[in-house]
Design an enzyme around this catalytic site. Structure first.
Site: not given
Length: 228
Positions: A9, A34, A36, A38, A68, A70, A139
């Site tokens: 990540s 990866h 993340d 947000m 991913h 979020m 998760m």
């Protein structure tokens, strides 16, 4: 040996040298990059957007990029990440008003689709959309921040998800994210995971001035997985 993928990540990477960091970790044997993503709305943090994905592709990164999301809502940002070079796009079912539509949008945009399950989110969201899913991400921490500890109850959930996938006969990867380390990755793999997200467990390893430090940690991960 199962087809295990290691997915560092970049949330834990040195963003001042992001292209170099990603090059080094891939050269050391990682499989997937990866992301993340947000939005400071769905989760209490703000990270990166499609321009970072596009910048890595322009830099020359050819490995799969696993995004991913979020964020809430999700549909608006899906085409942007697809255009920026994402390979996988996963999202949380709670963040979409129409899960089937969002999964279809990801595939129509040329990416592989997936659903993400928080520790307390039931797998029942898969009941009517399993045929539209290429990745299930569990998760093993509550989303929003890196560096958290693995939640042990995730192991039972992994076993349930693995059973669902095997019974379906579909080609679906089972990914886990949160607190994945050398000392627990074999147990996580034995429970059914085949794709492993690790942030601080990889990018936080060793002396930051040593460009070869990722060789050692990824070798340790591979050795642990070889015991499964």
């Amino acid at each position: 040996m199962p087809d295990f993928f290691i997915a560092p990540s970049i949330l834990s990477a040195n963003f001042a040298k992001l292209g170099e960091e990603v090059d080094n970790v891939l050269a050391s044997g990682a499989d997937i990059v990866h992301f993340d993503v947000m939005d400071n709305h769905y989760v209490p943090n703000l990270t990166i957007g499609p321009l970072v994905c596009q910048a890595l592709r322009s830099h020359g990164v050819t490995a799969p990029i696993d995004v991913h999301l979020m964020v809430k809502p999700v549909d608006r940002i899906i085409p942007d990440f697809a255009s920026a070079g994402a390979s996988y796009i996963t999202f949380h079912p709670e963040a979409s008003d129409h899960i089937d539509r969002s999964l279809s949008l990801i595939r129509e945009s040329g990416c592989r689709s997936g659903l993400v399950f928080n520790p307390a989110t039931p797998l029942s969201y898969l009941d009517y959309v399993l045929d539209k899913v290429d990745m299930i991400l569990l998760m093993s921490v509550n989303p929003g921040f890196g560096g958290q500890s693995f939640i042990p109850a995730t192991l039972d959930k992994l076993r349930q998800a693995r059973q669902l996938i095997d019974q379906s006969g579909l080609d679906i990867r089972l990914e886990v994210d949160g607190g994945v380390k050398v000392d627990n990755i074999a147990e996580i793999a034995a429970a059914g995971a085949d794709t492993f997200v690790a942030g601080s467990g990889i990018f936080g390893f060793g002396d930051a001035s040593d460009s070869n430090r990722y060789n050692s940690i990824i070798a340790k991960i591979r050795n642990a997985l070889a015991q499964v």
